[in-house]
Design a protein around this motif. Structure first.
Motif, PDB file in Angstrom:
ATOM      1  N   PRO A   1       0.823  -1.190   0.000  1.00 51.44           N
ATOM      2  CA  PRO A   1       0.000   0.000   0.000  1.00 51.44           C
ATOM      3  C   PRO A   1       0.869   1.257   0.000  1.00 51.44           C
ATOM      4  CG  PRO A   1      -0.770  -1.562   1.645  1.00 51.44           C
ATOM      5  CD  PRO A   1       0.554  -2.072   1.148  1.00 51.44           C
ATOM      6  N   SER A   2       0.423   2.267  -0.729  1.00 54.33           N
ATOM      7  CA  SER A   2       1.136   3.530  -0.761  1.00 54.33           C
ATOM      8  C   SER A   2       0.155   4.650  -1.047  1.00 54.33           C
ATOM      9  CB  SER A   2       2.218   3.515  -1.847  1.00 54.33           C
ATOM     10  OG  SER A   2       1.651   3.294  -3.117  1.00 54.33           O
ATOM     11  N   ALA A   3       0.553   5.870  -0.744  1.00 47.67           N
ATOM     12  CA  ALA A   3      -0.322   7.014  -0.965  1.00 47.67           C
ATOM     13  C   ALA A   3      -0.470   7.281  -2.448  1.00 47.67           C
ATOM     14  CB  ALA A   3       0.266   8.245  -0.268  1.00 47.67           C
ATOM     15  N   PRO A   4      -1.639   7.823  -2.862  1.00 49.60           N
ATOM     16  CA  PRO A   4      -1.816   8.128  -4.272  1.00 49.60           C
ATOM     17  C   PRO A   4      -0.900   9.256  -4.687  1.00 49.60           C
ATOM     18  CG  PRO A   4      -3.621   9.044  -2.993  1.00 49.60           C
ATOM     19  CD  PRO A   4      -2.797   8.212  -2.051  1.00 49.60           C
ATOM     20  N   THR A   5      -0.394   9.186  -5.885  1.00 50.82           N
ATOM     21  CA  THR A   5       0.466  10.240  -6.405  1.00 50.82           C
ATOM     22  C   THR A   5      -0.042  10.660  -7.769  1.00 50.82           C
ATOM     23  OG1 THR A   5       1.958   8.632  -7.418  1.00 50.82           O
ATOM     24  CG2 THR A   5       2.506   9.393  -5.194  1.00 50.82           C
ATOM     25  N   ALA A   6       0.165  11.896  -8.089  1.00 53.06           N
ATOM     26  CA  ALA A   6      -0.215  12.398  -9.402  1.00 53.06           C
ATOM     27  C   ALA A   6       1.029  12.968 -10.061  1.00 53.06           C
ATOM     28  CB  ALA A   6      -1.295  13.465  -9.255  1.00 53.06           C
ATOM     29  N   GLN A   7       1.431  12.421 -11.169  1.00 56.69           N
ATOM     30  CA  GLN A   7       2.600  12.881 -11.890  1.00 56.69           C
ATOM     31  C   GLN A   7       2.149  13.475 -13.218  1.00 56.69           C
ATOM     32  OE1 GLN A   7       5.236   9.575 -12.245  1.00 56.69           O
ATOM     33  NE2 GLN A   7       5.646   9.461 -10.053  1.00 56.69           N
ATOM     34  N   PHE A   8       2.830  14.504 -13.647  1.00 56.14           N
ATOM     35  CA  PHE A   8       2.452  15.165 -14.873  1.00 56.14           C
ATOM     36  C   PHE A   8       3.589  15.054 -15.877  1.00 56.14           C
ATOM     37  CE2 PHE A   8      -0.112  17.068 -11.575  1.00 56.14           C
ATOM     38  CZ  PHE A   8      -1.368  17.002 -12.148  1.00 56.14           C
ATOM     39  N   PRO A   9       3.296  14.813 -17.166  1.00 56.76           N
ATOM     40  CA  PRO A   9       1.921  14.699 -17.653  1.00 56.76           C
ATOM     41  C   PRO A   9       1.252  13.402 -17.217  1.00 56.76           C
ATOM     42  CG  PRO A   9       3.459  14.179 -19.393  1.00 56.76           C
ATOM     43  CD  PRO A   9       4.295  14.651 -18.229  1.00 56.76           C
ATOM     44  N   ALA A  10      -0.020  13.497 -16.821  1.00 58.04           N
ATOM     45  CA  ALA A  10      -0.772  12.315 -16.409  1.00 58.04           C
ATOM     46  C   ALA A  10      -1.069  11.438 -17.613  1.00 58.04           C
ATOM     47  CB  ALA A  10      -2.069  12.743 -15.722  1.00 58.04           C
ATOM     48  N   ASP A  11      -1.402  10.190 -17.343  1.00 60.26           N
ATOM     49  CA  ASP A  11      -1.691   9.240 -18.408  1.00 60.26           C
ATOM     50  C   ASP A  11      -3.177   9.321 -18.774  1.00 60.26           C
ATOM     51  OD1 ASP A  11      -1.948   7.153 -20.150  1.00 60.26           O
ATOM     52  OD2 ASP A  11      -1.264   5.603 -18.763  1.00 60.26           O
ATOM     53  N   PHE A  12      -3.459   9.848 -19.948  1.00 61.14           N
ATOM     54  CA  PHE A  12      -4.838   9.967 -20.432  1.00 61.14           C
ATOM     55  C   PHE A  12      -5.144   8.932 -21.510  1.00 61.14           C
ATOM     56  CE2 PHE A  12      -4.007  14.117 -18.568  1.00 61.14           C
ATOM     57  CZ  PHE A  12      -5.198  14.387 -17.893  1.00 61.14           C
ATOM     58  N   SER A  13      -4.364   7.865 -21.549  1.00 60.99           N
ATOM     59  CA  SER A  13      -4.537   6.878 -22.626  1.00 60.99           C
ATOM     60  C   SER A  13      -5.836   6.088 -22.499  1.00 60.99           C
ATOM     61  CB  SER A  13      -3.347   5.918 -22.661  1.00 60.99           C
ATOM     62  OG  SER A  13      -3.248   5.197 -21.444  1.00 60.99           O
ATOM     63  N   ASP A  14      -6.482   6.079 -21.296  1.00 57.75           N
ATOM     64  CA  ASP A  14      -7.723   5.340 -21.110  1.00 57.75           C
ATOM     65  C   ASP A  14      -8.971   6.194 -21.335  1.00 57.75           C
ATOM     66  OD1 ASP A  14      -6.644   2.818 -20.487  1.00 57.75           O
ATOM     67  OD2 ASP A  14      -6.325   3.392 -18.394  1.00 57.75           O
ATOM     68  N   CYS A  15      -8.795   7.425 -21.803  1.00 60.60           N
ATOM     69  CA  CYS A  15      -9.956   8.285 -22.017  1.00 60.60           C
ATOM     70  C   CYS A  15     -10.886   7.647 -23.056  1.00 60.60           C
ATOM     71  CB  CYS A  15      -9.519   9.662 -22.495  1.00 60.60           C
ATOM     72  SG  CYS A  15      -8.583  10.595 -21.250  1.00 60.60           S
ATOM     73  N   PRO A  16     -12.172   7.507 -22.747  1.00 62.44           N
ATOM     74  CA  PRO A  16     -13.093   6.833 -23.669  1.00 62.44           C
ATOM     75  C   PRO A  16     -13.519   7.751 -24.812  1.00 62.44           C
ATOM     76  CG  PRO A  16     -14.286   7.577 -21.748  1.00 62.44           C
ATOM     77  CD  PRO A  16     -12.843   7.890 -21.483  1.00 62.44           C
ATOM     78  N   ALA A  17     -14.073   7.143 -25.858  1.00 58.86           N
ATOM     79  CA  ALA A  17     -14.627   7.920 -26.966  1.00 58.86           C
ATOM     80  C   ALA A  17     -15.854   8.684 -26.492  1.00 58.86           C
ATOM     81  CB  ALA A  17     -14.990   6.987 -28.114  1.00 58.86           C
ATOM     82  N   LEU A  18     -16.055   9.875 -27.048  1.00 59.64           N
ATOM     83  CA  LEU A  18     -17.188  10.704 -26.652  1.00 59.64           C
ATOM     84  C   LEU A  18     -18.480  10.236 -27.328  1.00 59.64           C
ATOM     85  CD1 LEU A  18     -15.716  14.322 -26.747  1.00 59.64           C
ATOM     86  CD2 LEU A  18     -16.086  12.836 -24.767  1.00 59.64           C
ATOM     87  N   PRO A  19     -19.626  10.518 -26.689  1.00 56.83           N
ATOM     88  CA  PRO A  19     -20.900  10.229 -27.344  1.00 56.83           C
ATOM     89  C   PRO A  19     -21.055  11.046 -28.626  1.00 56.83           C
ATOM     90  CG  PRO A  19     -21.214  10.705 -25.006  1.00 56.83           C
ATOM     91  CD  PRO A  19     -19.801  11.060 -25.330  1.00 56.83           C
ATOM     92  N   THR A  20     -21.830  10.553 -29.538  1.00 52.44           N
ATOM     93  CA  THR A  20     -22.080  11.264 -30.787  1.00 52.44           C
ATOM     94  C   THR A  20     -22.690  12.634 -30.507  1.00 52.44           C
ATOM     95  OG1 THR A  20     -22.458   9.176 -31.940  1.00 52.44           O
ATOM     96  CG2 THR A  20     -23.303  11.173 -33.001  1.00 52.44           C
ATOM     97  N   GLY A  21     -22.103  13.653 -31.093  1.00 51.28           N
ATOM     98  CA  GLY A  21     -22.612  15.010 -30.940  1.00 51.28           C
ATOM     99  C   GLY A  21     -22.065  15.761 -29.744  1.00 51.28           C
ATOM    100  N   ALA A  22     -21.240  15.135 -28.901  1.00 56.15           N
ATOM    101  CA  ALA A  22     -20.678  15.817 -27.731  1.00 56.15           C
ATOM    102  C   ALA A  22     -19.631  16.842 -28.159  1.00 56.15           C
ATOM    103  CB  ALA A  22     -20.060  14.798 -26.775  1.00 56.15           C
ATOM    104  N   ASP A  23     -19.577  17.975 -27.458  1.00 53.73           N
ATOM    105  CA  ASP A  23     -18.631  19.051 -27.751  1.00 53.73           C
ATOM    106  C   ASP A  23     -17.311  18.761 -27.040  1.00 53.73           C
ATOM    107  OD1 ASP A  23     -17.171  21.362 -28.057  1.00 53.73           O
ATOM    108  OD2 ASP A  23     -18.743  22.702 -27.315  1.00 53.73           O
ATOM    109  N   PRO A  24     -16.218  18.485 -27.757  1.00 49.43           N
ATOM    110  CA  PRO A  24     -14.943  18.154 -27.098  1.00 49.43           C
ATOM    111  C   PRO A  24     -14.439  19.241 -26.155  1.00 49.43           C
ATOM    112  CG  PRO A  24     -14.861  17.634 -29.437  1.00 49.43           C
ATOM    113  CD  PRO A  24     -16.123  18.403 -29.223  1.00 49.43           C
ATOM    114  N   ALA A  25     -14.759  20.494 -26.412  1.00 43.48           N
ATOM    115  CA  ALA A  25     -14.292  21.577 -25.556  1.00 43.48           C
ATOM    116  C   ALA A  25     -15.043  21.632 -24.224  1.00 43.48           C
ATOM    117  CB  ALA A  25     -14.430  22.917 -26.280  1.00 43.48           C
TER     118      ALA A  25
END
Length: 253
Positions: free
Chosen positions: A43-67
């Protein structure tokens, strides 16, 4: 040691594990089903390193505004009490997307979850030691339970139980996952604005923990060892951090 029931004496989990160990044929049959490396995470404390890993970001719904849609990467260090067992789990990382749907309603899309097995002290018997400690060790690995609502703090997990003496499908919440309704004891805190990093704490002390299922001949003794099922007295609590990017800022695949 024997446990006494209305049907007469019943061997304890320690005794049954010893009998299983003594029977070479039985041991081969059970251990051959699942043979993990048992490199359990400490066990260890959560850490956030930048740049973070966004490789698991899912596809957006049809018609969603990316911004206007954010991909959020959330890392938590949970403490879990179910039945008779309390353990600090290895960090969990979850990724999801949220934003407005074309009709103006709130939308969200699940991405992925990652964690690692964590050893349960005492192993299968609660007192694992000596020459059989390697075979009677026990670990728990949280897995996504196919339900989540990050607007309301709801999500579900299945808790896979790992041991050389248990089949691969041995799981708490196999039929129906464990459902959590997380509550915030205090407001979130912004640690950084650029890049964004938010810290928060959450807990749930109202969920029910079902019995372990699909654990072979040790199913009954294992549930008695863990104190499952348990309708009350359970607790999930963790400190967490998350970061995000809007979809128009994500790297192009």
């Amino acid at each position: 040691m024997l446990e006494t029931t209305a049907d007469g004496p019943r061997p304890s989990l320690a005794r049954r594990a010893a009998v299983t160990l003594a029977g070479a044929a039985a041991l081969t049959g059970l251990a051959g089903v699942y043979t993990p490396g048992f490199a359990y995470a400490e066990p260890s404390a959560p850490t956030a390193q930048f740049p973070a890993d966004f490789s698991d970001c899912p596809a957006l719904p049809t018609g969603a505004d990316p911004a206007r849609w954010k991909c959020e990467v959330h890392t938590a260090a949970p403490q879990l009490t179910i039945g008779k067992v309390t353990v600090t789990l290895a960090p969990i990382t979850m990724t999801h997307a949220e934003g407005p749907m074309p009709d103006g309603t709130d939308g969200q899309v699940w991405g992925a979850m990652h964690s690692a097995p964590t050893a349960i002290p005492g192993g299968l018997t609660g007192t694992a030691a000596g020459e059989h400690v390697r075979l009677t060790r026990l670990a728990v690995k949280p897995e996504y339970g196919d339900r989540s609502d990050f607007y309301t703090g709801q999500f579900s997990l299945r808790l896979r139980l790992l041991s050389p003496l248990l089949p691969q499908g041995c799981t708490v919440g196999a039929s129906e996952p464990v459902d959590f309704q997380m509550k915030r004891p205090s407001p979130s805190q912004w640690v950084s604005q650029d890049p964004p990093l938010i810290k928060f704490s959450a807990y749930d002390d109202t969920f029910a923990a079902p019995a372990a299922e699909h654990c072979g001949p040790l199913t009954g003794p294992l549930n008695r060892r863990l104190g499952l099922p348990a309708s009350s007295g359970n607790l999930m609590t963790y400190d967490a951090t998350y970061t995000f990017r809007t979809y128009d800022q994500l790297p192009t695949p």
